[in-house]
Scaffold this active site. Structure first.
Site, PDB file in Angstrom:
ATOM      1  N   ASP A 130       0.845  -1.420  -0.253  1.00 57.40           N
ATOM      2  CA  ASP A 130       0.154  -0.138   0.016  1.00 57.40           C
ATOM      3  C   ASP A 130       0.778   1.394   0.078  1.00 57.40           C
ATOM      4  OD1 ASP A 130      -2.346   1.019  -0.123  1.00 57.40           O
ATOM      5  OD2 ASP A 130      -2.665   1.396   2.208  1.00 57.40           O
ATOM      6  N   HIS A 137      -4.518  13.750   1.359  1.00 58.68           N
ATOM      7  CA  HIS A 137      -4.596  12.766   2.509  1.00 58.68           C
ATOM      8  C   HIS A 137      -3.471  12.898   3.394  1.00 58.68           C
ATOM      9  CE1 HIS A 137      -5.965   9.528   4.914  1.00 58.68           C
ATOM     10  NE2 HIS A 137      -4.972   8.828   4.946  1.00 58.68           N
ATOM     11  N   GLU A 202     -10.711   3.895   3.950  1.00 55.07           N
ATOM     12  CA  GLU A 202      -9.881   4.497   3.012  1.00 55.07           C
ATOM     13  C   GLU A 202     -10.334   4.208   1.735  1.00 55.07           C
ATOM     14  OE1 GLU A 202      -5.549   3.870   4.002  1.00 55.07           O
ATOM     15  OE2 GLU A 202      -5.994   4.980   5.861  1.00 55.07           O
ATOM     16  N   GLU A 204      -9.132   4.190  -2.033  1.00 53.85           N
ATOM     17  CA  GLU A 204      -8.148   3.782  -2.840  1.00 53.85           C
ATOM     18  C   GLU A 204      -8.353   3.168  -4.128  1.00 53.85           C
ATOM     19  OE1 GLU A 204      -4.711   2.219  -0.720  1.00 53.85           O
ATOM     20  OE2 GLU A 204      -5.497   2.688   1.029  1.00 53.85           O
ATOM     21  N   ASP A 236      -9.033   0.241   2.351  1.00 58.63           N
ATOM     22  CA  ASP A 236      -7.802  -0.232   3.110  1.00 58.63           C
ATOM     23  C   ASP A 236      -8.400   0.173   4.553  1.00 58.63           C
ATOM     24  OD1 ASP A 236      -5.513  -1.684   3.838  1.00 58.63           O
ATOM     25  OD2 ASP A 236      -4.613   0.543   4.114  1.00 58.63           O
ATOM     26  N   LYS A 256      -4.052  -2.272  10.317  1.00 57.62           N
ATOM     27  CA  LYS A 256      -4.178  -2.315   8.765  1.00 57.62           C
ATOM     28  C   LYS A 256      -4.568  -3.898   8.411  1.00 57.62           C
ATOM     29  CE  LYS A 256      -3.340   2.309   7.238  1.00 57.62           C
ATOM     30  NZ  LYS A 256      -4.414   2.949   6.529  1.00 57.62           N
TER      31      LYS A 256
END
Length: 430
Positions: A130, A137, A202, A204, A236, A256
């Protein structure tokens, strides 16, 4: 740098014989994303989304320029490994078959209603990395912890990333269970263990690696596009309270790795050819990337004309019949580094990338609140409540909340194409 070119498969005037596919909002014949599905039994098959249908590729293998050994597989890894020219030939033949009325009888028997199909992870993911290329951000999060110095000095020189957990990636629709872990409030003398109280999403993009590189070899920036097979949406999930406690000194870990969610359809690099655009110029005073990350063609065509959205529904909203509420929206052009730069940097030390590896862009946020890609930003670290329909409020996610990511590529003169949903509902901790 050689990017896929616009060709006859992108023609907005193409006429597809598949019922409901003409002008479909996400999966018109100009898209043709790949995925892995099952229908009626547990056997996983390679498929293509066309309108509200899934086409079984193995069933028409004799009509396609790719071996039955690849089309009969249960993952897309083999297709990802093909040279770009072979992937393009497959796309062109699929387009021709779905637009040729004389092929309807031969092909239609291998179409399955999408609503009757189960979608799976499209590839056996060997590794997942990632990145952190959404500069707005990064700045927003940095301001919460370092108001006077939100971006660390390396950010504008290095495409920052961390190695994530491939084993906990799940396709859209699989619930995410609230994780348990350690957290420590600033005023507390010691940490405690329990369910995350600051669960976040999140927004993405995911990048699927095609042909890889051998250990010890690099991927020059001028060749990086040849190593990208396609794209998906990626959520994520993050436990912000765990993250704040554990990330020093080695970065994200249990905050995570409990689950990441992806959209199951792979929008190919070839499908996105019309939606390539210039990478936004860096602000005046920012350093020029080092030579190994710089390519004029990448700067001119390495950006993505994709619009991203995040929606939420809560248990109360669903019970009241309320529509999903859009939390944010914004363009993928808010990435500070291109995906090609991500690939090149990842392999610059000789790290071997393999077909089916997945890269995340990191959270893509716009510079204004209605484009923030996480609740951490929208709530300013939990200080501001986000208003929802029906009178509810959120700072972070509660059990029963469902997050849906969507994306669409648009350009005047071309058919818009979508990515499908990236959806998951939060379940209570055990």
């Amino acid at each position: 740098m050689t990017f896929p070119r616009i060709d006859e498969t992108h023609d907005a005037a193409l006429t597809c014989w598949v019922e409901g596919a003409q002008g479909h909002g996400e999966f018109p014949v100009q898209n043709l994303p790949y995925g892995v599905f099952s229908h009626g039994d547990a056997r996983r098959r390679l498929g293509v989304a066309i309108g509200e249908w899934v086409l079984d590729l193995a069933g028409i293998a004799d009509l396609l320029p790719v071996g039955r050994d690849l089309l009969g597989a249960a993952t897309l890894n083999g297709l990802f490994a093909l040279p770009a020219a072979d992937r393009l030939a497959l796309r062109r033949m699929l387009s021709a078959l779905l637009c040729d009325e004389s092929k309807r009888a031969r092909v239609a028997e291998h179409l399955h209603p999408a609503g009757e199909c189960t979608l799976h992870l499209p590839a056996a993911i060997g590794d997942y990395t990632d990145f952190y290329v959404g500069i707005h951000h990064a700045a927003d999060i940095g301001k919460l912890f370092r108001p006077d110095n939100p971006l660390l000095p390396n950010y504008k020189y290095v495409p920052i990333g961390y190695h994530g957990r491939a084993s906990s990636i799940r396709p859209s629709g699989v619930p995410v269970r609230r994780p348990c872990g350690q957290r420590k409030a600033p005023e507390a003398a010691a940490p405690t263990f329990g369910p995350s109280a600051r669960l976040d999403y999140e927004l993405e993009l995911g990048v699927w690696i095609g042909p890889g590189n051998a250990l010890g070899e690099t991927v020059p920036i001028g060749e990086a596009a040849d190593h990208i097979a396609g794209f998906c949406l990626l959520n994520d999930w993050s436990a912000r309270d765990f993250q704040a406690w554990e990330y020093v000194p080695l970065g994200p870990f249990l905050a995570k790795n409990f689950q990441s969610t992806i959209s199951p359809w792979v929008v190919t690099a070839e499908a996105l050819a019309p939606f390539r655009q210039a990478q936004p110029p860096r602000p005046e005073g920012d350093p020029r990337p080092l030579d190994y990350l710089w390519d004029e063609t990448d700067q001119a065509h390495g950006g993505l004309g994709v619009e991203l959205e995040v929606f939420i529904t809560t248990a109360a909203m669903r019970a009241a019949g309320l529509a999903p509420h859009r939390l944010s929206h914004g363009p993928a052009s808010n990435m500070y580094w291109t995906v090609q730069q991500m690939v090149t940097h990842h392999a610059s030390n000789g790290c071997n990338l393999a077909p089916g590896d997945l890269l995340g862009t990191g959270t893509i946020s716009a510079p204004v609140p209605d484009g923030y890609g996480s609740l951490m930003e929208l709530s300013q670290g939990g200080k501001v409540k986000v208003a929802l329909p029906g009178g509810e409020e959120r700072t972070f996610l509660e059990d029963g909340d469902e997050i849906v990511l969507r994306a669409c590529a648009r350009r005047e003169g071309y058919a818009a194409i979508g990515f499908g949903e990236c959806r998951a509902r939060v379940e209570p901790a055990r």
